[in-house]
Motif scaffolding. Structure first.
Motif, PDB file in Angstrom:
ATOM      1  N   ASN A   1      50.312  74.524  25.160  1.00  0.00           N
ATOM      2  CA  ASN A   1      51.454  73.625  26.089  1.00  0.00           C
ATOM      3  C   ASN A   1      50.715  72.194  26.612  1.00  0.00           C
ATOM      4  OD1 ASN A   1      53.777  75.459  24.953  1.00  0.00           O
ATOM      5  ND2 ASN A   1      54.398  75.726  27.590  1.00  0.00           N
ATOM      6  N   GLU A   2      49.993  72.698  27.324  1.00  0.00           N
ATOM      7  CA  GLU A   2      48.668  71.719  27.819  1.00  0.00           C
ATOM      8  C   GLU A   2      48.281  71.959  27.072  1.00  0.00           C
ATOM      9  OE1 GLU A   2      48.011  70.170  31.079  1.00  0.00           O
ATOM     10  OE2 GLU A   2      50.239  71.205  31.497  1.00  0.00           O
ATOM     11  N   GLY A   3      48.205  72.208  25.709  1.00  0.00           N
ATOM     12  CA  GLY A   3      47.196  71.492  24.857  1.00  0.00           C
ATOM     13  C   GLY A   3      47.340  70.485  23.995  1.00  0.00           C
ATOM     14  N   VAL A   4      49.096  71.090  23.313  1.00  0.00           N
ATOM     15  CA  VAL A   4      49.872  70.603  23.134  1.00  0.00           C
ATOM     16  C   VAL A   4      49.635  68.796  23.137  1.00  0.00           C
ATOM     17  CG1 VAL A   4      51.644  70.281  21.912  1.00  0.00           C
ATOM     18  CG2 VAL A   4      51.479  72.490  21.404  1.00  0.00           C
ATOM     19  N   ARG A   5      50.428  68.752  24.644  1.00  0.00           N
ATOM     20  CA  ARG A   5      50.734  68.196  25.515  1.00  0.00           C
ATOM     21  C   ARG A   5      49.492  66.760  25.308  1.00  0.00           C
ATOM     22  NH1 ARG A   5      49.308  65.452  29.716  1.00  0.00           N
ATOM     23  NH2 ARG A   5      48.604  67.434  31.291  1.00  0.00           N
ATOM     24  N   HIS A   6      48.013  67.316  25.657  1.00  0.00           N
ATOM     25  CA  HIS A   6      46.892  66.263  25.013  1.00  0.00           C
ATOM     26  C   HIS A   6      46.536  66.771  23.929  1.00  0.00           C
ATOM     27  CE1 HIS A   6      43.088  65.286  26.542  1.00  0.00           C
ATOM     28  NE2 HIS A   6      42.404  66.245  25.302  1.00  0.00           N
ATOM     29  N   ASN A   7      46.930  66.726  23.559  1.00  0.00           N
ATOM     30  CA  ASN A   7      46.735  66.135  22.017  1.00  0.00           C
ATOM     31  C   ASN A   7      47.978  64.972  21.345  1.00  0.00           C
ATOM     32  OD1 ASN A   7      44.620  67.756  20.541  1.00  0.00           O
ATOM     33  ND2 ASN A   7      45.945  69.732  19.810  1.00  0.00           N
ATOM     34  N   ASP A   8      48.641  66.095  21.768  1.00  0.00           N
ATOM     35  CA  ASP A   8      50.184  64.162  21.688  1.00  0.00           C
ATOM     36  C   ASP A   8      50.010  63.070  22.125  1.00  0.00           C
ATOM     37  OD1 ASP A   8      51.524  65.708  20.373  1.00  0.00           O
ATOM     38  OD2 ASP A   8      53.334  66.317  22.152  1.00  0.00           O
ATOM     39  N   GLU A   9      48.566  63.134  23.907  1.00  0.00           N
ATOM     40  CA  GLU A   9      48.522  61.678  24.249  1.00  0.00           C
ATOM     41  C   GLU A   9      47.861  61.203  23.622  1.00  0.00           C
ATOM     42  OE1 GLU A   9      47.375  63.405  28.798  1.00  0.00           O
ATOM     43  OE2 GLU A   9      49.662  63.079  29.180  1.00  0.00           O
TER      44      GLU A   9
END
Length: 147
Positions: free
Chosen positions: A107-115
């Protein structure tokens, strides 16, 4: 009256264990058979403290010899059970923590990529259907331009 004080200390210890177990009854989420086993343990413990000659008689009937030896053997088995139960519980908790850590990392990886890339870029890269759909739309658009 000769053994009154030691009997009193042992019974108070057993009752205090039972009260602590009952006080944390809902929090511990113990299974029913563990509750029954612990209750039986406390009752047998209090009985053995009050009537030690009965424990010696039972030990002799079982071929152990002395009541203290029987109590020792039972406690060794109980300690083995507790050790195994604790090991299995820790192993289960470690697996749950590992699964949770993996989920948080994803989830943190997805959030980081979204940002970093924006939510549309990640969705377009992640789904093959969207890539196939955009190629079809591009092909349809070029046909309309040709016509």
């Amino acid at each position: 009256m000769k053994y009154f004080w030691i009997q009193l200390v042992l019974i108070v210890g057993s009752v205090s264990m039972a009260l602590m177990f009952i006080r944390t009854w809902g929090q511990a989420k113990n299974r029913a058979w563990k509750r029954i086993a612990f209750s039986a343990f406390v009752i047998v413990n209090v009985y053995a403290v009050l009537r030690p000659t009965d424990v010696t008689w039972l030990a002799q009937q079982l071929g152990v010899g002395r009541g203290t030896d029987l109590v020792l053997y039972v406690m060794v088995l109980a300690m083995g059970f507790l050790t195994l139960n604790t090991f299995l519980r820790f192993r289960s908790l470690e697996k749950k923590i590992t699964d949770l850590a993996r989920t948080v990392a994803i989830n943190e990886g997805v959030r980081h990529n979204d940002e970093r890339l924006g939510p549309d870029a990640v969705v377009a890269q992640a789904t093959p259907e969207s890539a196939a759909g955009s190629k079809a739309e591009a092909g349809a658009g070029s046909d309309s331009v040709k016509a």
